[in-house]
Design an enzyme around this catalytic site. Structure first.
Site, PDB file in Angstrom:
ATOM      1  N   HIS A  41      -7.411  -5.907   1.063  1.00 43.08           N
ATOM      2  CA  HIS A  41      -6.045  -5.153   1.428  1.00 43.08           C
ATOM      3  C   HIS A  41      -5.422  -5.612   2.690  1.00 43.08           C
ATOM      4  O   HIS A  41      -4.480  -4.957   3.197  1.00 43.08           O
ATOM      5  CB  HIS A  41      -6.581  -3.598   1.451  1.00 43.08           C
ATOM      6  CG  HIS A  41      -5.604  -2.589   1.273  1.00 43.08           C
ATOM      7  ND1 HIS A  41      -4.915  -2.588   0.248  1.00 43.08           N
ATOM      8  CD2 HIS A  41      -5.139  -1.722   2.149  1.00 43.08           C
ATOM      9  CE1 HIS A  41      -3.925  -1.472   0.332  1.00 43.08           C
ATOM     10  NE2 HIS A  41      -4.053  -1.251   1.418  1.00 43.08           N
ATOM     11  N   SER A  97       0.817  -1.114  -0.031  1.00 52.14           N
ATOM     12  CA  SER A  97       0.048  -0.085  -0.072  1.00 52.14           C
ATOM     13  C   SER A  97       0.912   1.369   0.004  1.00 52.14           C
ATOM     14  O   SER A  97       1.534   1.432  -0.879  1.00 52.14           O
ATOM     15  CB  SER A  97      -0.979   0.086   1.160  1.00 52.14           C
ATOM     16  OG  SER A  97      -2.168   0.825   1.024  1.00 52.14           O
ATOM     17  N   ASP A 121     -10.263  -5.522  -2.978  1.00 51.33           N
ATOM     18  CA  ASP A 121      -9.395  -4.643  -1.928  1.00 51.33           C
ATOM     19  C   ASP A 121     -10.328  -3.361  -2.025  1.00 51.33           C
ATOM     20  O   ASP A 121     -10.697  -2.750  -3.181  1.00 51.33           O
ATOM     21  CB  ASP A 121      -8.055  -4.176  -2.596  1.00 51.33           C
ATOM     22  CG  ASP A 121      -7.258  -3.410  -1.872  1.00 51.33           C
ATOM     23  OD1 ASP A 121      -7.863  -2.409  -1.185  1.00 51.33           O
ATOM     24  OD2 ASP A 121      -5.976  -3.611  -1.855  1.00 51.33           O
TER      25      ASP A 121
END
Lengths: 279, 279
Positions: free
Chosen positions: B257, B148, B224
């Protein structure tokens, strides 16, 4: 049963769930990993009982069981270690080794703990009913394992219900709670001072009293800070030798009591159970 | 450098360390896994940069990198994501996506952040000096990855220092911070409103401006929650196609995620780096 979270992991699903427990009189949280499988297929289940201070989350975050469970096609269930909540009595001094987070997998008989601290009934009856109803498990193929206090739980439950659990293993278990400080405090506090009542919750005493299984797998780190005072695997070794139980006790050099020890040998345990849980 | 903890894991050592950082003006904590190795041997190193809200602990607990790093003989280093402490300025509203836990791997130029928020210098200069001096690493064989915001860090650092990093990968990276809300807030807050200064901290802009590497590996879950608004891997795909960079972008069906996504594909990334970090 309420779903608190689910995530795809290793092709399967890692979930966290909550349900109201009649056994403990509280809400209880547990985690279940369901590996990839065919629709309609049912899978063997491995119960993992956690140690002092833990919830379902410790092994779910740090146990590293999902890869091997996905490979072997094993459902992995991790319950909490005690009832919890404002109304649940706790250690009077707030110690970590009694009360909330330290249920020792027994049904307490002493006040004020007898009302909520019914983890034996919860883990052996109520949770299996819930899991059996909601997940694709084959309840004819169950194994049990755990760590430290949860290793104690796995051994005592497995030895008491040998027809239910085809395979029993443990990581750094408390093998003889009647003989060590953690166990003496817990068994005295939950069951009272009559030591005859303790024997059903002491793996070594159970074996001395005639409990029999074919084999056990135990891993123990030799750098474990609790080894000499609280864990004492030699007591299990002696009892198993006497009872002709095939104990594989692996002393792992340099390993401590943490999840780094557990995760390192988790895949070995999952595969060991999987071999014994094949049809 | 102070050792906060070490545990044997997968035959190696998982440690957590603290040192005073000149770059950030704070103490910084990081973790290092050293796999089993011969005495005197040096090993390739894989840097892992974490995402928003994380410290070193998230991947250390939940990343499941130790087995594959032990198998491949890779040292794995996980820094924190920002300076921390009472004197360190934070998001004025206490938001999770700016300030402490959200350093974005750049050297801030805007007051009051410029004093402490120097994560580029920390991660590219100071921490490598410390790690190189204290651990058995071969600094001629470095790879970098991250998740991320840390995927953004891995891509921008790797694209800027291609002679240092032989291999670059990312999990669900922010590929074009200039074009998405998380990045616009961070780059504006740390670097000011002159968008020309943002381009050095935007992987897509770096490639548009001429940065070149041979290849990249990116995994991205299609479940996600941040995919469409914040991550936008198609922008990286377009930039790589234009620049003839060999991007392997794997869209993983059903993955979110979380660290369940990261841990599932961690071994693939470790092996991918290991292949490129062999002598």
């Amino acid at each position: 049963m309420e779903t608190l979270s689910t995530s795809r992991a290793y092709g399967g699903t890692q979930g966290v769930y909550r349900h109201a427990s009649e056994a403990t009189g509280t809400d209880m949280i547990f985690s279940v990993f369901v590996p990839p499988h065919e629709k309609g297929q049912t899978l063997p289940v491995l119960w993992y009982l956690s140690g002092l201070t833990c919830t379902h989350a410790n092994v779910t975050d740090k146990g590293e069981y999902r890869r091997s469970c996905a490979e072997a096609g094993i459902v992995f269930v991790a319950p909490d270690t005690s009832p919890r909540g404002e109304g649940v009595p706790d250690d009077p001094a707030g110690a970590y080794d009694f009360g909330q987070g330290a249920g020792f997998y027994l049904d307490a008989t002493e006040a004020p703990f007898a009302t909520n601290y019914r983890m034996w009934r919860y883990v052996t009856e109520e949770l299996p009913m819930s899991v059996g109803a909601a997940f694709p498990v084959d309840m004819a193929r169950q194994g049990i394992t755990g760590h430290s206090m949860g290793g104690h739980g796995a051994l005592t439950i497995g030895l008491t219900l040998p027809d239910r659990f085809r395979s029993i293993s443990a990581f750094a278990p408390i093998v003889a709670p009647s003989q060590v400080p953690w166990g003496q405090k817990a068994l005295g506090g939950y069951l009272g001072e009559d030591r005859a009542a303790w024997r059903r919750h002491d793996a070594v005493a159970l074996i001395e009293d005639g409990a029999r299984v074919a084999e056990l797998l135990v891993d123990q780190g030799d750098a474990d800070q609790f080894l000499a005072e609280q864990l004492r695997p030699e007591l299990l070794q002696d009892a198993c030798a006497e009872a002709a139980i095939d104990l594989t006790l692996r002393i792992q050099p340099g390993y401590d009591h943490s999840y780094h020890f557990i995760s390192t040998f988790m895949a070995d345990h999952v595969r060991w159970h999987a071999e014994r849980l094949r049809r």
